[in-house]
Scaffold this motif. Structure first.
Motif, mmCIF file in Angstrom:
data_model
loop_
_atom_site.group_PDB
_atom_site.id
_atom_site.type_symbol
_atom_site.label_atom_id
_atom_site.label_comp_id
_atom_site.label_asym_id
_atom_site.label_seq_id
_atom_site.Cartn_x
_atom_site.Cartn_y
_atom_site.Cartn_z
ATOM 1 N N LYS A 8 6.330 -3.687 -4.063
ATOM 2 C CA LYS A 8 5.144 -2.875 -3.797
ATOM 3 C C LYS A 8 4.764 -2.920 -2.317
ATOM 4 N N CYS A 9 4.819 -4.122 -1.747
ATOM 5 C CA CYS A 9 4.489 -4.251 -0.320
ATOM 6 C C CYS A 9 5.452 -3.441 0.535
ATOM 7 N N GLN A 10 6.732 -3.460 0.172
ATOM 8 C CA GLN A 10 7.725 -2.697 0.920
ATOM 9 C C GLN A 10 7.472 -1.201 0.820
ATOM 10 N N LEU A 11 7.096 -0.743 -0.370
ATOM 11 C CA LEU A 11 6.845 0.682 -0.573
ATOM 12 C C LEU A 11 5.570 1.129 0.134
ATOM 13 N N VAL A 12 4.557 0.272 0.147
ATOM 14 C CA VAL A 12 3.337 0.608 0.884
ATOM 15 C C VAL A 12 3.642 0.699 2.370
ATOM 16 N N ALA A 13 4.463 -0.232 2.866
ATOM 17 C CA ALA A 13 4.850 -0.197 4.276
ATOM 18 C C ALA A 13 5.638 1.066 4.586
ATOM 19 N N ALA A 14 6.546 1.443 3.666
ATOM 20 C CA ALA A 14 7.326 2.670 3.860
ATOM 21 C C ALA A 14 6.423 3.900 3.850
ATOM 22 N N SER A 15 5.410 3.884 2.991
ATOM 23 C CA SER A 15 4.474 5.008 2.950
ATOM 24 C C SER A 15 3.699 5.116 4.251
ATOM 25 N N LEU A 16 3.336 3.969 4.821
ATOM 26 C CA LEU A 16 2.642 3.985 6.111
ATOM 27 C C LEU A 16 3.549 4.534 7.213
ATOM 28 N N CYS A 17 4.837 4.219 7.127
ATOM 29 C CA CYS A 17 5.796 4.772 8.100
ATOM 30 C C CYS A 17 5.868 6.290 7.979
ATOM 31 N N VAL A 18 5.874 6.772 6.735
ATOM 32 C CA VAL A 18 5.891 8.224 6.528
ATOM 33 C C VAL A 18 4.625 8.852 7.092
ATOM 34 N N MET A 19 3.493 8.167 6.924
ATOM 35 C CA MET A 19 2.253 8.684 7.474
ATOM 36 C C MET A 19 2.326 8.766 9.001
ATOM 37 N N LEU A 20 2.906 7.752 9.626
ATOM 38 C CA LEU A 20 3.079 7.768 11.079
ATOM 39 C C LEU A 20 4.007 8.893 11.508
ATOM 40 N N LEU A 71 3.242 15.590 4.585
ATOM 41 C CA LEU A 71 3.754 14.222 4.660
ATOM 42 C C LEU A 71 2.622 13.200 4.609
ATOM 43 N N ILE A 72 1.550 13.465 5.319
ATOM 44 C CA ILE A 72 0.422 12.534 5.311
ATOM 45 C C ILE A 72 -0.178 12.427 3.911
ATOM 46 N N LEU A 73 -0.332 13.569 3.235
ATOM 47 C CA LEU A 73 -0.855 13.556 1.866
ATOM 48 C C LEU A 73 0.096 12.822 0.932
ATOM 49 N N ALA A 74 1.389 13.075 1.065
ATOM 50 C CA ALA A 74 2.378 12.396 0.217
ATOM 51 C C ALA A 74 2.349 10.893 0.440
ATOM 52 N N ALA A 75 2.227 10.468 1.694
ATOM 53 C CA ALA A 75 2.199 9.039 1.995
ATOM 54 C C ALA A 75 0.958 8.372 1.413
ATOM 55 N N LEU A 76 -0.197 9.030 1.542
ATOM 56 C CA LEU A 76 -1.424 8.469 0.976
ATOM 57 C C LEU A 76 -1.337 8.339 -0.541
ATOM 58 N N LEU A 77 -0.863 9.399 -1.183
ATOM 59 C CA LEU A 77 -0.737 9.373 -2.650
ATOM 60 C C LEU A 77 0.271 8.324 -3.093
ATOM 61 N N SER A 78 1.367 8.198 -2.344
ATOM 62 C CA SER A 78 2.385 7.215 -2.698
ATOM 63 C C SER A 78 1.854 5.801 -2.577
ATOM 64 N N ALA A 79 1.098 5.524 -1.521
ATOM 65 C CA ALA A 79 0.544 4.186 -1.340
ATOM 66 C C ALA A 79 -0.447 3.845 -2.458
ATOM 67 N N VAL A 80 -1.317 4.789 -2.777
ATOM 68 C CA VAL A 80 -2.297 4.549 -3.838
ATOM 69 C C VAL A 80 -1.604 4.417 -5.188
ATOM 70 N N ALA A 81 -0.600 5.257 -5.424
ATOM 71 C CA ALA A 81 0.136 5.190 -6.689
ATOM 72 C C ALA A 81 0.865 3.860 -6.825
#
Length: 222
Positions: free
Chosen positions: A5-17, A66-76
């Protein structure tokens, strides 16, 4: 599971960046001096304005998706929500479907942007060369200032007078720099950065959603 989960949240933050990077690049492409000066003086018949506006709007669409996808992915990922995961996956798929044509267009029409920009410069330059009192004189001087160049080389050898009049005072270091070559070099670097950013982002849009959809979510297992 917690590490994943931590890795996926980090990856989502990278996508947001990456989404923010695309938004920044789109803004620079739309309002940056190098592009805006050409867009402002381009004639209505020029294809440059259409390409310029299209690049901005496509970039904004991709960045927001991409920003919306990253936010939704992190929350999911945190909540293990099936509904949010499906929505995030849809946003990633939408962004992916938008970036693939953009990247293909970049390589299939690699010279179209450059040709349209150089055509605008040629039109302004030739008008000033034929008529020294033309209203385009100030615009040509601005181009020379922004691109740090001075006229263009001609096999006819009749451009020296134009370059002497149109190059901004105090920019002797730009003497001899062909504007067509300077524009070519600038666009080559810019488009190279665009290709790299799109390639990295495409990789993340594929890598992030797959593991998110692979684990059991709350309410699906007892």
């Amino acid at each position: 599971m917690r590490i994943t989960k931590c890795q996926l949240v980090a990856a989502s933050l990278c996508v947001m960046l990456l989404g923010l990077s695309i938004a920044t690049l789109s803004t620079v492409t739309r309002y940056g001096l190098h592009f805006s000066i050409i867009s402002n003086i381009a004639p209505e018949s020029s294809s440059y304005r259409d390409i310029h506006h299209a690049a901005f709007y496509v970039g904004v669409f991709l960045s927001m998706t991409l920003i919306l996808a990253a936010l939704l992915s992190a929350v999911a990922t945190v909540r293990e929500s099936r509904c949010l995961t499906a929505t995030a996956f849809f946003c990633f798929a939408l962004a992916f479907c938008g970036m693939i044509p953009a990247l293909c267009w970049r390589y299939m029409h690699s010279t179209e942007v450059e040709d349209s920009m150089l055509d605008v410069y040629d039109l302004v330059y030739e008008e000033v060369r034929r008529n020294g009192s033309s209203s385009k004189r100030h615009e040509l001087t601005l181009i020379h200032e922004i691109f740090l160049c001075c006229g263009k080389h001609s096999p006819l050898g009749d451009t020296a007078a134009v370059e002497h009049k149109m190059c901004h005072p105090g920019t002797e270091q730009t003497a001899g720099r062909d504007c067509l070559q300077e524009m070519h070099g600038f666009l080559k670097k810019h488009m190279g950065f665009v290709s790299t950013l799109l390639g990295i982002t495409i990789g993340f849009t594929v890598a992030v959603p797959v593991p998110v959809c692979s684990w059991p979510h709350r309410g699906l297992v007892s």
